[in-house]
Structures are given as C-alpha cells and as structure tokens.
Design a protein around this motif. Sequence first.
Motif, PDB file in Angstrom:
ATOM      1  N   TRP A 163       0.812  -1.203   0.000  1.00  0.00           N
ATOM      2  CA  TRP A 163       0.000   0.000   0.000  1.00  0.00           C
ATOM      3  C   TRP A 163       0.854   1.265   0.000  1.00  0.00           C
ATOM      4  O   TRP A 163       0.452   2.290  -0.555  1.00  0.00           O
ATOM      5  N   ALA A 219       1.936   2.252  -7.374  1.00  0.00           N
ATOM      6  CA  ALA A 219       0.945   1.366  -7.985  1.00  0.00           C
ATOM      7  C   ALA A 219       1.644   0.252  -8.755  1.00  0.00           C
ATOM      8  O   ALA A 219       2.601   0.498  -9.488  1.00  0.00           O
ATOM      9  N   ASP A 249      -2.701  -3.042  -9.778  1.00  0.00           N
ATOM     10  CA  ASP A 249      -3.368  -1.753  -9.600  1.00  0.00           C
ATOM     11  C   ASP A 249      -3.615  -1.073 -10.939  1.00  0.00           C
ATOM     12  O   ASP A 249      -4.707  -0.566 -11.214  1.00  0.00           O
ATOM     13  N   LEU A 291      -6.695   0.850 -12.837  1.00  0.00           N
ATOM     14  CA  LEU A 291      -6.657   2.293 -13.085  1.00  0.00           C
ATOM     15  C   LEU A 291      -6.818   2.619 -14.559  1.00  0.00           C
ATOM     16  O   LEU A 291      -7.376   3.676 -14.902  1.00  0.00           O
ATOM     17  N   ASP A 294     -11.520   7.584  -4.739  1.00  0.00           N
ATOM     18  CA  ASP A 294     -10.860   6.410  -4.163  1.00  0.00           C
ATOM     19  C   ASP A 294     -11.337   6.266  -2.724  1.00  0.00           C
ATOM     20  O   ASP A 294     -10.945   7.032  -1.837  1.00  0.00           O
ATOM     21  N   ARG A 307      -1.414   5.714  -2.843  1.00  0.00           N
ATOM     22  CA  ARG A 307      -0.677   5.335  -4.051  1.00  0.00           C
ATOM     23  C   ARG A 307      -1.570   5.409  -5.299  1.00  0.00           C
ATOM     24  O   ARG A 307      -1.108   5.788  -6.375  1.00  0.00           O
ATOM     25  N   LEU A 308      -2.853   5.060  -5.161  1.00  0.00           N
ATOM     26  CA  LEU A 308      -3.753   5.099  -6.313  1.00  0.00           C
ATOM     27  C   LEU A 308      -4.120   6.536  -6.662  1.00  0.00           C
ATOM     28  O   LEU A 308      -4.257   6.873  -7.843  1.00  0.00           O
ATOM     29  N   LEU A 323     -10.739  -0.871  -3.706  1.00  0.00           N
ATOM     30  CA  LEU A 323      -9.653  -1.839  -3.849  1.00  0.00           C
ATOM     31  C   LEU A 323      -9.080  -2.193  -2.479  1.00  0.00           C
ATOM     32  O   LEU A 323      -9.488  -1.657  -1.457  1.00  0.00           O
ATOM     33  N   ASP A 324      -8.136  -3.136  -2.473  1.00  0.00           N
ATOM     34  CA  ASP A 324      -7.416  -3.513  -1.246  1.00  0.00           C
ATOM     35  C   ASP A 324      -8.353  -3.978  -0.135  1.00  0.00           C
ATOM     36  O   ASP A 324      -8.112  -3.716   1.049  1.00  0.00           O
ATOM     37  N   GLU A 335     -12.100  -4.700  -5.858  1.00  0.00           N
ATOM     38  CA  GLU A 335     -11.210  -5.853  -5.722  1.00  0.00           C
ATOM     39  C   GLU A 335     -11.859  -6.847  -4.784  1.00  0.00           C
ATOM     40  O   GLU A 335     -12.238  -6.502  -3.660  1.00  0.00           O
ATOM     41  N   ARG A 370      -4.904 -11.572  -7.836  1.00  0.00           N
ATOM     42  CA  ARG A 370      -5.739 -10.465  -7.370  1.00  0.00           C
ATOM     43  C   ARG A 370      -6.915 -10.374  -8.333  1.00  0.00           C
ATOM     44  O   ARG A 370      -6.738 -10.423  -9.555  1.00  0.00           O
TER      45      ARG A 370
END
Length: 242
Positions: free
Chosen positions: A47, A51, A55, A59, A68, A75-76, A128-129, A158, A225
């Motif tokens: 994290w 990215a 990821d 994106l 987000d 990071r995203l 995500l995550d 995700e 993933r």
Amino acid sequence: MSTPTVSRDTGPEWGAGPYADALRTGRGPLFLRRTDGWLLPLEVERWCAGADTADLSALRRCEGPVLDIGCGPGRLVAALADRGHRVLGIDVSAAAVARTTAAGGTALCRSVFDPLPDEGRWGTALLLDGNIGIGGDVRALLARTAELLAPHGLLIVETSPADIDERVRVQVAGGHTGHPAHTDESFLWARVGTRALLRHAAPELWTPAAQWTVPGGAQLPGADRCFVALRHSRTAVPRSRG
C-alpha cells in the motif's frame, strides 16, 4: 434514492494505534484479527509503495473524475493524478490522509457514509485492497456508492480470491504476535469473492461490466488479485451535499 441506514461502525482503530503507526513507517506487520483469533495479513508495504501491475490494470479502466474510497496512503490517488484524472481520496484515518496529501494528492478524512463533495457526479469509484469490506454490509456499501456515481458511472471492486461471503467483527492488530492494541475495540468487516459480490450487486443499480485477474497477491500465496467492474445502471439525480 436516499442514503442507506447503516452502522457507522467502520473501525475506530483505523484512525489511530497500529494502523496509523504502520502508515507512518510504511511497514507492518499488520492484521485484521477476528474474534476467534484468525489473522488476515494486511499488505502495508504494498500500500505504501507505488501502484503495481495489478493496480494499473484497474486504473486503466477509470473514467472521468475518480473517488478512491479508503485511499490509505494514497498510491492510487498519485497514480491517477499522473494519468491526468481529477481524483479525490477519502479515508477515516488521519494518518492515511496526511500521507496522501504530503505526496501531493487530494484527500479528505471522511467515511464513505458521510456527506461528500460532488455526490452523483463521480465518473469512477474505487473499492480496492479489501475496501468492499467497509462497514461490514456489502449491499449497503454498494447502494451508497451508487449515490456517489454519475449516471452510468463505473465502480471497480477488488474481491477476495477465495469464494467467500462473510461478515465478521474484527480488530486491527499490530506486531509479530498479532495481538490487538485495544482489546475492547472492534468493528464489522466483510470479505466477498467475485460470485458473492455479484449476488450483492442489486440489478436495479448495477450491471456487471468486466471481471479479470492478475497474478500475485500476498493474502493467499500464489493466488491472483481479482477485480470486478460494475456499471451504475440507474439514472441518478446529482446531489449537492458536501
């Protein structure tokens, strides 16, 4: 469509304690600890890095301005800004928001269930995550996200690589032993695989748009993933809260 009535039990320990410490240092170990003692590793180092290939596979699909949800250390947000998107991160952790903004991103310290800027006008929302677990009620979170998106907007989720659909009470746990810092603090969390997510996605709100996998993922060694894109299928009236 009104905001769903859900518990704001989104996790006091995300705002302080071992989670905040891990974001400040960029290192784990960090876990979600279920009441039966089972530990889910959280990928703090990933994290806090840039990215990665998985990821970027998500994106690249983003359209228009991006929200987000649960942005973490950002990071995203950074990667999307580099790609020319207007992007806002939201997170209940002040440490996460501080790290995002220190890196030049835009972020607010808010829950997804709070009033937010530009409700009904976001082109894409990200969960995500593992953030589909926020609040422990997948259907309520999907309904709330539908309020935030523009008509025909895109939600990218995700999902767990396991075929799972669970709603559990957890604590954030730090340290190599995985013992939570505050044993009296817990909150609801959900984990869903792709099939479960599609069951929860109400057809009057969502149309499945894509499914894909990318090799990798530390939570289940050797697993992919997994991602799902959902298209907001109801014409919505933009909201002006926030």
